[in-house]
Design a protein around this motif. Structure first.
Motif, PDB file in Angstrom:
ATOM      1  N   ILE A  76       0.910  -1.141   0.020  1.00 23.13           N
ATOM      2  CA  ILE A  76       0.044   0.111   0.022  1.00 23.13           C
ATOM      3  C   ILE A  76       0.917   1.282  -0.095  1.00 23.13           C
ATOM      4  CG2 ILE A  76      -2.104  -1.291   1.121  1.00 23.13           C
ATOM      5  CD1 ILE A  76      -1.081   0.290   3.720  1.00 23.13           C
ATOM      6  N   SER A  77       1.925   1.350   0.178  1.00 25.58           N
ATOM      7  CA  SER A  77       3.147   2.022   0.282  1.00 25.58           C
ATOM      8  C   SER A  77       3.628   2.795  -1.239  1.00 25.58           C
ATOM      9  CB  SER A  77       4.293   2.152   0.961  1.00 25.58           C
ATOM     10  OG  SER A  77       5.053   1.012   0.610  1.00 25.58           O
ATOM     11  N   HIS A  78       3.239   1.793  -2.251  1.00 26.41           N
ATOM     12  CA  HIS A  78       3.677   2.255  -3.558  1.00 26.41           C
ATOM     13  C   HIS A  78       2.720   2.231  -4.692  1.00 26.41           C
ATOM     14  CE1 HIS A  78       7.927   2.076  -2.428  1.00 26.41           C
ATOM     15  NE2 HIS A  78       7.749   0.664  -1.642  1.00 26.41           N
ATOM     16  N   GLU A  79       2.975   2.981  -5.890  1.00 26.28           N
ATOM     17  CA  GLU A  79       1.932   2.736  -6.762  1.00 26.28           C
ATOM     18  C   GLU A  79       2.019   1.306  -7.350  1.00 26.28           C
ATOM     19  OE1 GLU A  79       2.315   5.736  -9.844  1.00 26.28           O
ATOM     20  OE2 GLU A  79       1.862   7.257  -8.483  1.00 26.28           O
ATOM     21  N   PHE A  80       1.035   0.743  -8.179  1.00 30.17           N
ATOM     22  CA  PHE A  80       1.061  -0.369  -8.587  1.00 30.17           C
ATOM     23  C   PHE A  80       1.839  -0.381  -9.887  1.00 30.17           C
ATOM     24  CE2 PHE A  80      -3.083  -2.134  -6.215  1.00 30.17           C
ATOM     25  CZ  PHE A  80      -2.289  -1.890  -4.996  1.00 30.17           C
ATOM     26  N   GLY A  81       2.498  -1.463 -10.224  1.00 34.95           N
ATOM     27  CA  GLY A  81       2.753  -1.579 -11.678  1.00 34.95           C
ATOM     28  C   GLY A  81       2.176  -1.554 -12.792  1.00 34.95           C
ATOM     29  N   ARG A  82       2.103  -1.505 -14.008  1.00 31.80           N
ATOM     30  CA  ARG A  82       1.374  -1.735 -15.283  1.00 31.80           C
ATOM     31  C   ARG A  82       2.102  -2.074 -16.456  1.00 31.80           C
ATOM     32  NH1 ARG A  82      -3.401   2.697 -16.868  1.00 31.80           N
ATOM     33  NH2 ARG A  82      -3.804   1.843 -19.022  1.00 31.80           N
ATOM     34  N   VAL A  83       1.386  -3.007 -16.988  1.00 37.56           N
ATOM     35  CA  VAL A  83       2.380  -3.746 -18.362  1.00 37.56           C
ATOM     36  C   VAL A  83       1.018  -4.234 -19.257  1.00 37.56           C
ATOM     37  CG1 VAL A  83       2.608  -5.849 -17.120  1.00 37.56           C
ATOM     38  CG2 VAL A  83       3.897  -5.107 -19.272  1.00 37.56           C
ATOM     39  N   THR A  84       1.575  -3.940 -20.365  1.00 40.98           N
ATOM     40  CA  THR A  84       0.395  -4.626 -21.423  1.00 40.98           C
ATOM     41  C   THR A  84       0.621  -5.995 -21.403  1.00 40.98           C
ATOM     42  OG1 THR A  84       1.773  -4.370 -23.505  1.00 40.98           O
ATOM     43  CG2 THR A  84       0.443  -2.721 -22.860  1.00 40.98           C
ATOM     44  N   TYR A  85      -0.373  -6.931 -21.894  1.00 41.40           N
ATOM     45  CA  TYR A  85      -0.218  -8.167 -22.127  1.00 41.40           C
ATOM     46  C   TYR A  85       0.814  -8.507 -22.982  1.00 41.40           C
ATOM     47  CZ  TYR A  85      -1.511 -12.620 -24.138  1.00 41.40           C
ATOM     48  OH  TYR A  85      -1.475 -14.105 -24.357  1.00 41.40           O
ATOM     49  N   THR A  86       0.840  -7.805 -24.170  1.00 43.68           N
ATOM     50  CA  THR A  86       2.238  -8.153 -25.112  1.00 43.68           C
ATOM     51  C   THR A  86       3.292  -7.987 -24.533  1.00 43.68           C
ATOM     52  OG1 THR A  86       0.607  -7.467 -26.960  1.00 43.68           O
ATOM     53  CG2 THR A  86       3.007  -7.553 -27.301  1.00 43.68           C
ATOM     54  N   GLU A  87       3.696  -6.909 -23.509  1.00 39.20           N
ATOM     55  CA  GLU A  87       4.860  -6.673 -22.942  1.00 39.20           C
ATOM     56  C   GLU A  87       5.133  -7.735 -21.927  1.00 39.20           C
ATOM     57  OE1 GLU A  87       4.716  -1.688 -23.394  1.00 39.20           O
ATOM     58  OE2 GLU A  87       3.815  -3.032 -21.366  1.00 39.20           O
ATOM     59  N   ALA A  88       4.033  -8.356 -21.383  1.00 41.53           N
ATOM     60  CA  ALA A  88       4.283  -9.346 -20.252  1.00 41.53           C
ATOM     61  C   ALA A  88       4.687 -10.766 -20.918  1.00 41.53           C
ATOM     62  CB  ALA A  88       3.021  -9.461 -19.566  1.00 41.53           C
ATOM     63  N   ILE A  89       4.258 -10.834 -22.072  1.00 41.37           N
ATOM     64  CA  ILE A  89       4.067 -12.038 -22.758  1.00 41.37           C
ATOM     65  C   ILE A  89       6.059 -12.170 -23.048  1.00 41.37           C
ATOM     66  CG2 ILE A  89       4.323 -13.434 -24.906  1.00 41.37           C
ATOM     67  CD1 ILE A  89       1.926 -14.062 -22.930  1.00 41.37           C
ATOM     68  N   GLU A  90       6.430 -11.005 -23.511  1.00 46.19           N
ATOM     69  CA  GLU A  90       7.758 -10.871 -24.103  1.00 46.19           C
ATOM     70  C   GLU A  90       8.724 -10.925 -22.707  1.00 46.19           C
ATOM     71  OE1 GLU A  90       9.351 -10.842 -26.992  1.00 46.19           O
ATOM     72  OE2 GLU A  90       7.161 -11.193 -27.637  1.00 46.19           O
ATOM     73  N   LEU A  91       8.340 -10.348 -21.500  1.00 46.06           N
ATOM     74  CA  LEU A  91       9.249 -10.587 -20.349  1.00 46.06           C
ATOM     75  C   LEU A  91       9.168 -12.032 -19.824  1.00 46.06           C
ATOM     76  CD1 LEU A  91       7.514  -7.439 -18.389  1.00 46.06           C
ATOM     77  CD2 LEU A  91       9.849  -7.776 -19.050  1.00 46.06           C
ATOM     78  N   LEU A  92       8.025 -12.741 -19.976  1.00 48.59           N
ATOM     79  CA  LEU A  92       7.912 -14.091 -19.679  1.00 48.59           C
ATOM     80  C   LEU A  92       8.780 -15.182 -20.807  1.00 48.59           C
ATOM     81  CD1 LEU A  92       4.335 -14.508 -18.860  1.00 48.59           C
ATOM     82  CD2 LEU A  92       6.008 -14.518 -17.108  1.00 48.59           C
TER      83      LEU A  92
END
Length: 457
Positions: free
Chosen positions: A296-312
């Motif tokens: 609760i002390s930080h902003e949540f992250g954000r990523v697109t599905y396409t970017e997430a697939i590349e990271l994985l």
């Protein structure tokens, strides 16, 4: 009968020196030469109150209440070594309900699996006592969050004639049962109570959208039912669902509300349930409190599905489920993203339209929809939402692609004809939020009476 909650007895210093009456169940008891000790709990507090029984006037007193026995106790509240305790004599104790020696919770250290075999008794254990109090505080915090922000609480129907997800995994509702009197399924449905097929709702979203396009901002909080033959630690056949719907809102607005709400309710639990969080930190997940405070002390992250697939794909991890664009993210993928890549809660947006529901707004690229999932460390997905498709023709096309019966959704489609507006919302699995907040790993252990495939005790 008149009595004081044990939580009040332990916390209210003004009661010290006064005669108090408490009721509860015996957690432990032991006898000695001059005194006997009973630990009493009434469910209002994780901590027990110690009852000290003075045997001076009755040295032969041996009827120490057994574990599980319910008592009414009246005596003087005094400062003990570690907490307030109640001084009584044997005459000050009233047995309300005796408990035989075969009481199954006499010993400590029972597994959660064993306790699931006795849903009627497991609420008396420290674990479930603490879970249910956290659950109660979370529920109240959710209501307070939305009520304080001008959302209207609506009750959507539990019996419905349409399938929100379009997946067909619904429990059927019928008054006929097995019968050979009907030649076709249509004849059977026509003769049934509603004159058409009905089932238990998998979500209140469709009706919630109808309410939101009249009242602006609404939320539902009630049970949903999924007839999935799934026996995982994350699935229930009956679960509780929080579903806000917001008119005049796009995907970014939905994400903002989701993050703010999660931070609010978790902050409330940290404030109001310090003993319970400390208990779960000690016995279920080391570092739980720090993790929640970090969340609760930080902003949540954000990523697109396409970017997430590349990271994985670039992670080098040997996932059980292969990763390719177009696949549905599995728990192992969700946890890797939230735990390893971002180290915090993260929103994944813009999923392929083929793996998401018909009602989600289609993006200009023609391949993705304005969907969002919130992934959190330790659990994976706890929120799924989207901006809803407000364009009548696009919605019709999406439904036809799925061979859906448009007649069942005529009211829903009318919303896009009469004063349509951008709108969106999300669904929060309440039990998954409790799992995340407590560190309890199985969803069956955060609801009093779990309903799962093959089990309805």
């Amino acid at each position: 009968m008149k009595h004081i909650d044990i939580k009040e007895v332990l916390q209210n210093k003004e009661l010290i020196g006064q005669t108090v009456t408490v009721c509860g169940w015996v957690r432990t008891s032991r006898n000695s030469k001059n005194v006997a000790f009973v630990e009493l709990n009434d469910g209002t507090s994780l901590k027990n109150v110690q009852v000290v029984i003075d045997k001076a006037d009755d040295p032969d007193y041996k009827d120490i209440p057994r574990v599980g026995t319910s008592l009414k106790v009246e005596g003087k509240l005094v400062e003990g070594r570690n907490a307030a305790e109640i001084n009584v004599t044997p005459a000050d104790i009233t047995v309300l309900g005796d408990c035989p020696q075969d009481y199954p919770l006499q010993k400590k250290g029972h597994t959660l699996e064993f306790l699931r075999t006795m849903p009627h008794l497991r609420g008396r254990t420290n674990t479930f006592n603490a879970v249910m109090r956290v659950r109660s505080v979370l529920a109240q915090a959710i209501h307070s969050y939305y009520q304080d922000r001008n959302f209207i609480y609506v009750n959507t129907p539990l019996i419905t004639g349409s399938d929100c997800e379009g997946a067909g995994e619904m429990f059927r509702v019928t008054t006929i049962g097995f019968s050979q009197d009907y030649k076709t399924e249509d004849d059977y449905d026509a003769a049934d109570f509603f004159g058409r097929r009905a089932g238990l709702s998998v979500s209140g979203q469709l009706e919630g959208e109808m309410a939101a396009t009249a009242m602006g901002k609404i939320y539902t909080f009630g049970p949903s039912f999924r007839a999935e033959n799934s026996n995982t630690p994350k699935h229930l056949a009956e679960f509780w669902h929080v579903e806000p719907e917001i008119a005049f809102a796009e995907l970014d607005d939905v994400i903002e509300v989701a993050e703010d709400m999660v931070k609010h309710v978790i902050g409330t639990v940290l404030e109001k349930c310090p003993d319970e969080i400390a208990f779960f930190d000690a016995h279920f997940e080391k570092g739980l409190k720090a993790r929640l405070e970090e969340l609760i002390s930080h902003e949540f992250g954000r990523v697109t599905y396409t970017e997430a697939i590349e990271l994985l794909k670039k992670s080098g991890e040997n996932f059980v489920y292969p990763v390719e664009w177009g696949c549905d993210l599995q728990t192992e993928h969700e946890r890797y993203l939230s735990e390893k890549v971002f180290g915090k809660a993260v929103f994944v947006t813009d999923y392929p339209k083929e793996i998401k529901s018909f009602y989600m707004k289609q993006n200009p690229d023609g391949k993705t929809v304005a969907a969002v999932d919130l992934l959190v460390p330790g659990v994976g997905e706890i929120i799924g939402g989207s901006e809803r498709e407000a364009d009548y023709d696009k919605l019709i096309a999406a439904m036809k692609e799925r061979n859906m019966n448009l007649d069942l959704y005529s009211d829903y489609l009318d919303l896009r004809k009469y004063g349509t507006v951008p709108h969106g919302g999300f669904g929060l699995g309440f039990e998954r939020l409790i799992m995340y907040t407590t560190g309890v790993q199985n969803i069956r252990d955060v609801i009093m009476f779990p309903r799962t495939v093959g089990s309805i005790r």
